[in-house]
Scaffold this motif. Structure first.
Motif, PDB file in Angstrom:
ATOM      1  N   ALA A 143      74.552  72.646  -0.719  1.00 17.07           N
ATOM      2  CA  ALA A 143      75.133  72.183  -1.984  1.00 17.07           C
ATOM      3  C   ALA A 143      76.220  71.157  -1.724  1.00 17.07           C
ATOM      4  N   LEU A 144      76.518  70.439  -2.794  1.00 18.02           N
ATOM      5  CA  LEU A 144      77.549  69.380  -2.729  1.00 18.02           C
ATOM      6  C   LEU A 144      78.373  69.460  -4.014  1.00 18.02           C
ATOM      7  N   LYS A 204      69.861  69.688   9.359  1.00 23.16           N
ATOM      8  CA  LYS A 204      71.234  69.911   8.902  1.00 23.16           C
ATOM      9  C   LYS A 204      71.363  69.465   7.447  1.00 23.16           C
ATOM     10  N   PRO A 205      72.246  70.102   6.676  1.00 25.22           N
ATOM     11  CA  PRO A 205      72.451  69.666   5.265  1.00 25.22           C
ATOM     12  C   PRO A 205      73.151  68.295   5.213  1.00 25.22           C
ATOM     13  N   ILE A 206      72.987  67.647   4.067  1.00 25.92           N
ATOM     14  CA  ILE A 206      73.654  66.353   3.834  1.00 25.92           C
ATOM     15  C   ILE A 206      75.115  66.640   3.576  1.00 25.92           C
ATOM     16  N   ARG A 207      75.965  66.099   4.440  1.00 18.61           N
ATOM     17  CA  ARG A 207      77.393  66.366   4.293  1.00 18.61           C
ATOM     18  C   ARG A 207      78.009  65.436   3.267  1.00 18.61           C
ATOM     19  N   ALA A 208      79.161  65.852   2.768  1.00 16.44           N
ATOM     20  CA  ALA A 208      79.864  65.096   1.725  1.00 16.44           C
ATOM     21  C   ALA A 208      80.353  63.764   2.257  1.00 16.44           C
ATOM     22  N   PRO A 230      67.651  67.913  -2.808  1.00 14.14           N
ATOM     23  CA  PRO A 230      68.094  66.587  -2.339  1.00 14.14           C
ATOM     24  C   PRO A 230      68.899  65.830  -3.397  1.00 14.14           C
ATOM     25  N   PHE A 231      69.615  64.788  -2.936  1.00 10.61           N
ATOM     26  CA  PHE A 231      70.512  64.031  -3.832  1.00 10.61           C
ATOM     27  C   PHE A 231      69.988  62.592  -3.990  1.00 10.61           C
ATOM     28  N   THR A 232      70.158  62.088  -5.208  1.00 11.01           N
ATOM     29  CA  THR A 232      69.708  60.720  -5.504  1.00 11.01           C
ATOM     30  C   THR A 232      70.857  59.957  -6.160  1.00 11.01           C
ATOM     31  N   ILE A 233      71.178  58.841  -5.562  1.00 11.32           N
ATOM     32  CA  ILE A 233      72.214  57.965  -6.140  1.00 11.32           C
ATOM     33  C   ILE A 233      71.505  56.796  -6.835  1.00 11.32           C
ATOM     34  N   THR A 234      71.755  56.652  -8.141  1.00 10.13           N
ATOM     35  CA  THR A 234      71.236  55.510  -8.907  1.00 10.13           C
ATOM     36  C   THR A 234      72.364  54.502  -9.063  1.00 10.13           C
ATOM     37  N   VAL A 235      72.109  53.293  -8.612  1.00  7.97           N
ATOM     38  CA  VAL A 235      73.151  52.279  -8.574  1.00  7.97           C
ATOM     39  C   VAL A 235      72.649  50.989  -9.195  1.00  7.97           C
TER      40      VAL A 235
END
Length: 320
Positions: free
Chosen positions: A250-251, A203-207, A261-266
């Motif tokens: 998409a997001l 499944k896609p990554i949901r918001a 894929p999505f990457t969060i840099t924190v």
């Protein structure tokens, strides 16, 4: 005095004859007395007794031991030491008088100068009451000047303190502005943190899953974040950032579409944020339940370089 004893220049009587009253020189080769005594005039010559003049017989004076003096004849019995003592005494007395006179003149000059420089004729003629009033005025003036000096020194201290305070306030304001710029997304930031990667499965990554991850990171002390897609598009995450599901995997983040894929840099404390993401029933467990995966990587220096345009407030105003 008779003509026979007329006075000579020495006060002694003149002999009757014009010849010197001196006996012949007993020496065999001695010259005649007339040849060696030119001061004795010949008979009938100038200065002789015939024309009423006085004849000075030096030989007679020398034989009698007499000598001329200003005040009269002096006895030949007078010792030479007493005469020299009188002359020396007169010299010493004259020198002492001169030194005393010079010392007196010097003392008088010093006294006059001292009185001239230290005595004010105006103050000397002032009454005692006026002098007391003048002294009181001078004392009051001194106190006022001392107060002025203290006031100026206090103002100087205040200015220095104010300058230091202004400098400290400026530094604090600059620091606060930087912090607010980082929180508002208008300034880039760097520091220790994490790189959180979301990989879709069946499944896609949901918001809502990404939003939950952002909320948990903020709760764990995250200070700056950005999200990047597989196409390397990056959006700065701030307090007003929103997330929507796009077409396919998409997001949509703040109106911009990102593909996985999505990457969060924190940026924050890595250990605390890692714990927050891996709590049971949390974001990582939810994504894994959908078939996806969440990987967390520590970063010694995490860079958040994406910027957000400043928000233009239309309604909110600071409270003064």
């Amino acid at each position: 005095m008779s003509d026979e004893h007329r006075e000579t220049g020495t006060g002694w009587p003149q002999p009757e004859t014009g010849r010197p009253a001196v006996g012949p020189d007993p020496r065999p080769d001695a010259p005649d007395a007339d040849e060696v005594s030119p001061l004795v005039p010949d008979e009938g010559g100038p200065g002789s007794g015939d024309d009423g003049g006085e004849t000075v017989n030096l030989a007679q004076v020398a034989s009698s031991g007499a000598r001329p003096a200003e005040s009269g004849p002096v006895s030949s019995a007078e010792p030479a030491e007493s005469a020299s003592s009188r002359v020396s005494g007169r010299k010493v007395s004259s020198a002492g008088v001169m030194i005393a006179a010079l010392l007196a003149l010097l003392g008088f000059t010093l006294v006059v100068q001292l009185k001239t420089t230290s005595t004010d004729p105006t103050l000397a003629a002032t009454r005692q009451e006026d002098l007391v009033r003048i002294f009181s005025d001078l004392d009051s003036r001194e106190k006022r000047l001392q107060q002025d000096i203290e006031g100026l020194e206090d103002s100087q201290r205040q200015l220095r303190s104010g300058e230091q305070g202004r400098q400290a306030a400026l530094e604090e304001a600059t620091k606060r502005a930087d912090e607010m710029g980082i929180l508002a997304g208008t300034l880039p930031a760097r520091g220790p943190g994490l790189a959180v990667r979301f990989e879709p499965g069946g499944k896609p990554i949901r918001a809502d899953r990404v939003l939950d991850a952002v909320q948990e990171l903020r709760g764990a002390g995250a200070e700056a974040m950005q999200i990047s897609g597989g196409d390397r598009a990056t959006v700065r995450i701030i307090a007003s950032t929103y997330f929507l599901d796009g077409s396919g995997d998409a997001l949509v983040v703040d109106g911009r579409t990102l593909t996985g894929p999505f990457t969060i840099t924190v940026i924050g404390d890595p250990e605390t944020m890692r714990t927050a993401l891996n709590i049971p029933g949390g974001v990582a467990a939810s994504v894994r339940g959908d078939g996806g995966n969440v990987s967390v990587e520590d970063r010694e220096v995490a860079e958040v370089s994406a910027l957000h345009a400043p928000l233009k407030l239309e309604h909110a105003r600071p409270v003064s």
